[in-house]
Scaffold this motif. Structure first.
Motif, mmCIF file in Angstrom:
data_model
loop_
_atom_site.group_PDB
_atom_site.id
_atom_site.type_symbol
_atom_site.label_atom_id
_atom_site.label_comp_id
_atom_site.label_asym_id
_atom_site.label_seq_id
_atom_site.Cartn_x
_atom_site.Cartn_y
_atom_site.Cartn_z
ATOM 1 N N ARG A 1 13.873 13.888 -12.482
ATOM 2 C CA ARG A 1 13.894 13.094 -11.258
ATOM 3 C C ARG A 1 12.538 12.412 -11.015
ATOM 4 N NH1 ARG A 1 16.078 17.660 -7.319
ATOM 5 N NH2 ARG A 1 14.838 18.856 -8.812
ATOM 6 N N ARG A 2 11.472 13.113 -11.358
ATOM 7 C CA ARG A 2 10.132 12.557 -11.164
ATOM 8 C C ARG A 2 9.917 11.329 -12.052
ATOM 9 N NH1 ARG A 2 4.772 15.921 -12.797
ATOM 10 N NH2 ARG A 2 3.165 14.443 -12.070
ATOM 11 N N VAL A 3 10.396 11.399 -13.289
ATOM 12 C CA VAL A 3 10.252 10.276 -14.220
ATOM 13 C C VAL A 3 11.060 9.081 -13.732
ATOM 14 C CG1 VAL A 3 10.698 9.467 -16.563
ATOM 15 C CG2 VAL A 3 9.766 11.760 -16.187
ATOM 16 N N GLY B 1 0.818 -1.211 0.000
ATOM 17 C CA GLY B 1 0.000 0.000 0.000
ATOM 18 C C GLY B 1 0.846 1.252 0.000
ATOM 19 N N LEU B 2 1.955 1.242 0.732
ATOM 20 C CA LEU B 2 2.868 2.382 0.746
ATOM 21 C C LEU B 2 3.450 2.653 -0.639
ATOM 22 C CD1 LEU B 2 4.983 2.126 4.038
ATOM 23 C CD2 LEU B 2 3.486 4.004 3.325
ATOM 24 N N MET B 3 3.857 1.593 -1.322
ATOM 25 C CA MET B 3 4.418 1.772 -2.667
ATOM 26 C C MET B 3 3.378 2.352 -3.614
ATOM 27 S SD MET B 3 7.105 -1.323 -3.414
ATOM 28 C CE MET B 3 5.967 -2.677 -3.126
ATOM 29 N N LEU B 4 2.137 1.888 -3.482
ATOM 30 C CA LEU B 4 1.069 2.438 -4.315
ATOM 31 C C LEU B 4 0.854 3.917 -4.006
ATOM 32 C CD1 LEU B 4 -1.275 2.168 -6.312
ATOM 33 C CD2 LEU B 4 -2.702 1.384 -4.399
ATOM 34 N N ALA B 5 0.852 4.271 -2.709
ATOM 35 C CA ALA B 5 0.642 5.669 -2.322
ATOM 36 C C ALA B 5 1.762 6.561 -2.855
ATOM 37 C CB ALA B 5 0.550 5.775 -0.801
ATOM 38 N N LEU B 6 3.003 6.111 -2.761
ATOM 39 C CA LEU B 6 4.134 6.913 -3.243
ATOM 40 C C LEU B 6 4.111 7.038 -4.767
ATOM 41 C CD1 LEU B 6 6.929 5.570 -0.866
ATOM 42 C CD2 LEU B 6 5.813 7.812 -0.799
ATOM 43 N N LEU B 7 3.709 5.989 -5.456
ATOM 44 C CA LEU B 7 3.599 6.065 -6.908
ATOM 45 C C LEU B 7 2.518 7.076 -7.309
ATOM 46 C CD1 LEU B 7 4.514 4.979 -9.656
ATOM 47 C CD2 LEU B 7 2.825 3.153 -9.417
ATOM 48 N N LEU B 8 1.396 7.049 -6.593
ATOM 49 C CA LEU B 8 0.343 8.032 -6.861
ATOM 50 C C LEU B 8 0.818 9.447 -6.546
ATOM 51 C CD1 LEU B 8 -2.724 6.109 -5.373
ATOM 52 C CD2 LEU B 8 -2.341 6.666 -7.784
ATOM 53 N N LEU B 9 1.651 9.600 -5.512
ATOM 54 C CA LEU B 9 2.201 10.915 -5.173
ATOM 55 C C LEU B 9 3.054 11.456 -6.314
ATOM 56 C CD1 LEU B 9 2.812 13.230 -3.219
ATOM 57 C CD2 LEU B 9 4.599 11.809 -2.189
ATOM 58 N N ILE B 10 3.858 10.589 -6.910
ATOM 59 C CA ILE B 10 4.696 11.018 -8.040
ATOM 60 C C ILE B 10 3.823 11.409 -9.229
ATOM 61 C CG2 ILE B 10 6.393 10.208 -9.724
ATOM 62 C CD1 ILE B 10 7.593 8.500 -7.446
ATOM 63 N N LEU B 11 2.715 10.684 -9.421
ATOM 64 C CA LEU B 11 1.839 10.963 -10.569
ATOM 65 C C LEU B 11 0.985 12.207 -10.348
ATOM 66 C CD1 LEU B 11 0.653 7.321 -11.381
ATOM 67 C CD2 LEU B 11 2.257 8.706 -12.700
ATOM 68 N N THR B 12 0.429 12.372 -9.131
ATOM 69 C CA THR B 12 -0.528 13.468 -8.888
ATOM 70 C C THR B 12 0.108 14.678 -8.225
ATOM 71 O OG1 THR B 12 -1.161 12.711 -6.665
ATOM 72 C CG2 THR B 12 -2.323 11.717 -8.534
ATOM 73 N N ARG B 13 1.224 14.497 -7.553
ATOM 74 C CA ARG B 13 1.936 15.549 -6.816
ATOM 75 C C ARG B 13 1.165 16.036 -5.595
ATOM 76 N NH1 ARG B 13 2.675 20.295 -9.724
ATOM 77 N NH2 ARG B 13 0.848 19.838 -10.994
#
Length: 618
Positions: A146-148, A45-57
């Motif tokens: 860096r985001r990519v 769940g943490l990995m999913l949340a961080l991936l969404l953070l990178i996508l949505t900011r």
């Protein structure tokens, strides 16, 4: 400050995941005693949340979406535990595809009727939308690449977990966490639901059934004489092959095994017919649901005990030709017909039945438009009527496999005759809500018993001989009521056996009571029909006394095995895998193979002669 905010959200996510999980092994108090447990349970769940953070900011939006998705999964798990007694397993996610194939009608019945869960979801969705619109971004859209890079690395890492790559076993294993491979419930209690799903996923990806060809010789050395005796049983050439009717009765069992119903006499027709033929306890590989597990075993004679990766067999066959009782009967000239008053695509039956060798599948659309309903589903009387409509008095012998539906759960839908339902007595220890569900189930179950009696009486009057096999696919999912009453034998609901019955309605015989497992029923049925040339099915009958009790629902307490049972079980595992792969007949001695049997062709395939033993279709 931005980094501290993200770290704080990650810490909160771990704590809230443990709170949502509720199992003692992953609560906040365990962060000091055994930090790997709550952290591993929260990591996907943490990995999913961080991936969404990178996508949505957006921080709150990303962690909120991940937690909402987690909440939905835990809600589905709670429904499964309440109705089936076991937590989610990786194979359960295959059911998502079944929602558009008639599954929504059946599976949707288990959704909560209270509006509060849906209001909570709507509220969560509204908060997510508000966050998207009003939460300020945490960082600029352009970050010099860096985001990519971070998103690609994080996405790839999450993908390796979902694909079950071996490296994750360094964390998700029974040495660092707690895993009982035979019990998803115990694993979930100690390690949390998410960790349990990951560990079983990794185990399934790693586990491949391997067969030892020498096991065939080992088993035949011990059982060869008994096997040959069964296969060489003389049959009169003047005896016509009987028609065969098999009824898989939804959730049927004999309530007398439950405390409070020992002398209730709720199955008078089953009791009457059991005195005229063979019957007894039936050990099945599921509880409360998972009908196709029992169904697969009965049609193929293969025990799912030996195929750990096959949780829902019809969803995993992938058009592979499977040896089965159906093919053996076709090889003897039978017309093979499946009957089920439901959507044919649910459980992938329309494809699976072709794979198993059925000539025709009579599904809901082929029933009369005025076929009676009772409760949520088609009445068992409609199934009986369709069986009699399909049986012919001339032509080749017929094999009819009928699947009833009336007694399918959940049991909170009022039946046609509510007054009759309310008159059914229930032990006083059962709570008010559960009492109505028990009454609804017994109402439908008694209809199944009545239809069994009606069908047997009609078959007894036919001019052609008919064998009737009747069995329940599993116990009903009345978990709370069963916990309140308990069972006569003192065992848990997951360890209870169902019931089976095999009779010749025209020729009553002396009663025989035998313990059987669902995968042993086809061998017994073929033997009674006078078909003895399938070595595999004959072998299941030789081993029945030793192995019948080894079939049980996931999560049940395994029985204690003696040395002989352990040896039989080990050898039978290899025999079953070879049978599934179509390689068993090559290893059998010529004395066990039929002299010249043409195997029925399927679709546009060609007939092949008799070296194709034991019902396998090439």
């Amino acid at each position: 400050m931005r980094a501290l905010l993200v770290l704080a959200m990650m810490a909160a996510f771990v704590l809230l995941t443990g709170l949502l999980d509720g199992n003692q092994g992953v609560t906040a108090s365990q962060l000091v005693a055994q930090p790997a447990f709550p952290l591993a349970n929260a990591m996907p769940g943490l990995m999913l949340a961080l991936l969404l953070l990178i996508l949505t900011r957006r921080t709150l939006l990303s962690f909120g979406l991940a937690y909402l998705a987690l909440g939905v999964m835990y809600g589905v798990n709670a429904l499964k535990v309440a109705n089936l007694g076991t937590p989610l397993l990786p194979a359960d996610f295959r059911m998502v595809d079944q929602l558009r194939k008639g599954g929504l009608h059946v599976l949707g019945s288990y959704l909560p009727h209270s509006p509060w869960p849906y209001l909570a979801l709507l509220g969560g969705g509204a908060v997510i939308v508000a966050m998207w619109r009003y939460e300020p971004p945490l960082f600029a859209p352009r970050t010099g690449g860096r985001r990519v890079v971070a998103g690609t690395l994080l996405g790839a890492t999450l993908a390796t977990l979902l694909l079950g790559m071996p490296g994750w076993r360094n964390l998700y294993n029974g040495h660092k966490l707690w895993m009982e491979p035979w019990s998803a419930a115990a694993t979930t209690t100690h390690s949390g639901l998410v960790s349990s799903l990951v560990m079983f996923h990794l185990q399934d990806r790693r586990t491949k059934e391997k067969a030892d060809p020498s096991a065939v010789n080992s088993l035949l050395q011990t059982t060869g004489d008994a096997l040959r005796a069964r296969m060489h049983t003389p049959v009169s050439h003047d005896t016509a092959l009987p028609d065969i009717v098999v009824i898989q009765s939804e959730s049927f069992f004999d309530p007398s095994i439950v405390h409070g119903y020992e002398n209730a006499k709720l199955t008078p027709n089953l009791d009457r017919l059991a005195a005229e033929g063979m019957s007894g306890p039936l050990h099945v590989p599921t509880y409360g649901g998972g009908t196709i597990r029992t169904e697969f075993e009965v049609l193929t004679g293969l025990s799912l005990r030996y195929f750990n990766n096959m949780q829902f067999p019809y969803l995993q066959l992938h058009d592979k030709v499977v040896p089965s009782m159906v093919r053996t009967l076709r090889a003897h000239g039978y017309e093979t017909i499946a009957i089920h008053g439901n959507d044919p695509t649910f459980w992938n039956r329309n494809t699976a039945f072709k794979t198993l060798g059925f000539d025709r599948f009579v599904s809901q659309s082929s029933f009369p438009a005025n076929a009676p309903m009772d409760g949520k589903y088609m009445a068992d009387s409609a199934t009986t009527n369709e069986i009699m409509a399909q049986l012919k008095d001339a032509g080749p012998p017929q094999f009819l496999f009928a699947i009833s539906l009336e007694a399918h759960g959940p049991y909170d839908v009022p039946p046609k005759d509510a007054a009759a339902r309310d008159a059914i007595p229930v032990p006083g220890v059962v709570g008010a809500k559960d009492k109505v569900e028990v009454q609804t189930y017994l109402y439908h179950m008694q209809h199944a018993d009545a239809e069994l009696g009606r069908l047997a009486d009609m078959l007894a009057k036919r001019s052609r001989p008919t064998l009737l096999l009747f069995y329940g696919d599993h116990l009903p999912g009345l978990s709370d009521a069963f916990r309140a009453t308990g069972f006569v034998d003192g065992q848990s609901m997951l360890s209870q056996a169902g019931t089976w019955l095999l009779i010749d309605p025209r020729n009553p015989e002396q009663a025989q009571r035998i313990d059987m497992a669902s995968w042993m029923l086809p061998g017994m049925l073929l033997e009674r029909a006078g078909i003895h040339d399938d070595a595999y099915f004959a072998l299941t009958q030789v081993l029945a006394p030793s192995l019948a009790r080894l079939t049980y629902a996931p999560g049940a307490t395994p029985p204690t095995l003696d040395a002989q049972q352990q040896l039989f079980d080990k050898d039978m595992a290899s025999v079953s895998v070879l049978r599934m792969k179509g390689k068993l007949d090559k290893l059998l001695p010529a004395s066990l193979l039929p002299a010249n049997t043409a195997v029925a062709k399927q679709d546009n395939e060609q007939n092949v002669p008799g070296a194709v033993a034991i019902g396998m279709h090439h």
